[in-house]
Design an enzyme around this catalytic site. Structure first.
Site, short mmCIF file in Angstrom:
data_model
loop_
_atom_site.label_atom_id
_atom_site.label_comp_id
_atom_site.label_asym_id
_atom_site.label_seq_id
_atom_site.Cartn_x
_atom_site.Cartn_y
_atom_site.Cartn_z
N GLN A 1 44.93 40.40 25.93
CA GLN A 1 43.77 39.53 26.20
C GLN A 1 42.59 39.83 25.28
O GLN A 1 41.51 39.29 25.46
CB GLN A 1 43.35 39.69 27.68
CG GLN A 1 44.42 39.19 28.63
CD GLN A 1 44.15 39.54 30.09
OE1 GLN A 1 43.24 40.29 30.40
NE2 GLN A 1 44.96 38.98 30.98
N HIS B 1 41.98 42.59 30.50
CA HIS B 1 40.70 42.56 31.23
C HIS B 1 39.52 43.09 30.43
O HIS B 1 38.92 44.11 30.78
CB HIS B 1 40.82 43.32 32.56
CG HIS B 1 41.76 42.69 33.53
ND1 HIS B 1 41.80 43.02 34.86
CD2 HIS B 1 42.70 41.72 33.36
CE1 HIS B 1 42.74 42.30 35.47
NE2 HIS B 1 43.30 41.50 34.58
N GLU C 1 37.41 33.99 41.75
CA GLU C 1 36.08 33.86 42.37
C GLU C 1 35.08 33.11 41.51
O GLU C 1 35.11 33.18 40.29
CB GLU C 1 35.48 35.26 42.64
CG GLU C 1 36.24 36.09 43.63
CD GLU C 1 35.57 37.43 43.91
OE1 GLU C 1 34.55 37.75 43.25
OE2 GLU C 1 36.06 38.15 44.80
N TYR D 1 29.56 43.15 43.74
CA TYR D 1 30.43 41.99 44.03
C TYR D 1 31.82 42.38 44.51
O TYR D 1 32.70 41.53 44.60
CB TYR D 1 30.41 41.02 42.84
CG TYR D 1 29.06 40.31 42.82
CD1 TYR D 1 27.94 40.95 42.30
CD2 TYR D 1 28.89 39.09 43.44
CE1 TYR D 1 26.68 40.37 42.38
CE2 TYR D 1 27.64 38.49 43.53
CZ TYR D 1 26.54 39.13 43.00
OH TYR D 1 25.29 38.56 43.11
N TYR E 1 49.91 41.11 42.33
CA TYR E 1 50.93 40.15 41.91
C TYR E 1 52.32 40.55 42.42
O TYR E 1 53.20 39.72 42.53
CB TYR E 1 50.87 39.91 40.40
CG TYR E 1 49.84 38.83 40.12
CD1 TYR E 1 50.20 37.49 40.09
CD2 TYR E 1 48.50 39.16 39.97
CE1 TYR E 1 49.25 36.50 39.91
CE2 TYR E 1 47.54 38.17 39.80
CZ TYR E 1 47.92 36.85 39.76
OH TYR E 1 46.97 35.87 39.62
CA LIG Z 1 34.18 39.78 44.38
#
Ligand SMILES: [Ca+2]
Length: 410
Positions: free
Chosen positions: A123, A187, A283, A293, A304
């Site tokens: 990524q 990520h 989200e 958060y 997964y």
């Molecule tokens: Ca969150």
């Protein structure tokens, strides 16, 4: 079924018109999500309960203005970020480490070079970008990339000046690195924008693997965070203070997994953020400085593999709830609020590129809550990576497959 739904909608619309008006909603739009079906027809991956009504699977809405999305170019290579230049052209990053300029009719420049080397595995690569508010005079560009460093790779931020010949970036410097380094390819987060105070907001990921995942909760780590820095890469004035000893002064919010979308709300100036969650836990967050958060302590998703994450819990005091979540996931990426006048009913709506569900999400937001969802360009079957509003008030979106779309009134 459809007729019955329509009758209910009309009846409700009359009540709505008579009683009050909701900004951002058509008169006949139902506002109670228990009445209308949502856009998602697949079953959820979890049986978790939302914290409030309308936090997921909100009712569907539909754009009534005739519009079309047209692929104006298919010549990009893995584009990742797009932003509009003051002259109306579009500046686009390509994952392997170059930028391109596109005209609004889809003509592409040669690759712009001079950027530091990126690690494009997985990524990683050249990720999001933004231009300086004074770009017309200083030609400065800021971008996020995955950088090879001692010990692995990092999410880094660089800046440089677009040369007059538009073929290279000059005076390039790396202004910020989100440590610690980690030997992985997943990520990185990677979105960047200017907030209304003239500082940079940058999203970083927690690098995915179990050893680094808890660092999203650590205020001494730059992983899994929203970072707020000056254009020189220093902690921005007015940043929230996290009380733990050794807390990094550049942190704006913590507890994020892999945030790939950032946008400034046009009415409030607040930063909204999209985040790749685990299976069933993508989200949308309304960011407030100093808040947590939740990842990986609370989440609406599962591994997964199907295993639970943590306790598992979805809500906890001291941790913020997402404004909205998707189960099953859509893989939300770059996003923008629409402020144009070409399609009046889109005013202040949020548009988000969906990768795995291959469409553009349109969300109607009222009073910080999502009140309607629509899927745009689903028939194109493209992984939409980023979207921006052009100077001409059309929307422009890029796909992993190399397409540039123009979306506008027909
Ligand atoms: Ca969150």
């Amino acid at each position: 079924m459809k007729t019955k739904f329509h009758l209910i909608a009309v009846a409700f619309g009359i009540i709505m018109t008579a009683s009050c008006s909701k900004p951002g909603l058509d008169d006949e739009t139902i506002i109670d999500p228990t009445i209308g079906p949502g856009v998602e027809s697949n079953p959820p991956n979890t049986n978790y309960t939302a914290a409030f009504k309308g936090q997921t699977r909100i009712q569907a809405v539909r754009t009534t203005t005739a519009f079309q999305g047209t692929a104006i170019s298919t010549g990009l290579t893995a584009p990742w970020g797009i932003t509009a230049l003051p002259d109306g052209r579009l500046l686009i990053t390509q994952k392997a480490g170059t930028m391109r300029i596109a005209t609004t009719s889809g003509a592409l420049s040669n690759a712009i070079t001079g950027l530091p080397a990126v690690n494009p595995s997985g990524q990683g690569g050249l990720l999001g970008l933004c231009i300086d508010p004074q770009f017309s005079s200083n030609r400065m560009i800021y971008w996020v990339f995955s950088e090879n460093v001692s010990g692995g790779t990092q999410t880094s931020v660089a800046k440089g000046r677009l040369a007059q010949n538009e073929q290279v970036l000059e005076n390039v410097t790396v202004i910020y690195r989100a440590g610690p380094a980690y030997n992985g390819t997943l990520h990185y987060g990677g979105r960047i924008l200017f907030d209304r105070t003239g500082n940079l907001i940058v999203s970083t990921g927690e690098r995915s693997d179990l050893p680094t995942r808890p660092l999203a909760q650590s205020v001494t780590s730059g992983l899994g965070k929203i970072i707020r820095i000056t254009t020189n890469g220093l902690p921005a004035p007015g940043n929230p203070s996290f009380s733990t000893a050794g807390a990094l002064p550049e942190l704006y919010s913590i507890g994020h997994r892999n945030p790939q979308g950032l946008a400034v709300h046009p009415a409030t100036g607040e930063i909204w953020q999209s985040e790749h969650g685990p299976r069933g836990g993508d989200e949308l967050n309304r960011l407030q400085g100093g808040r947590n958060y939740g990842w990986p302590t609370i989440t609406y998703g599962i591994e997964y593999s199907g295993a639970a994450i943590g306790a598992p819990i979805q809500q906890q005091n001291g941790m913020e709830q997402p404004a909205y979540y998707w189960d099953p996931v859509i893989s939300p990426s770059g996003m923008t609020f629409y402020t144009g006048n070409r399609i009046a009913e889109w005013q202040n709506n949020l548009f988000i590129g969906s990768l795995s569900a291959t469409h553009i999400v349109r969300l109607v937001i009222d009073n910080n809550r999502v009140v309607g969802e629509e899927r745009l360009l689903a028939s194109e079957n493209q992984r939409f990576r980023d979207i921006t509003q052009g100077i001409d008030n059309a929307l422009y979106a890029i796909t992993d497959g190399g397409r540039l779309y123009r979306i506008d009134r027909s």
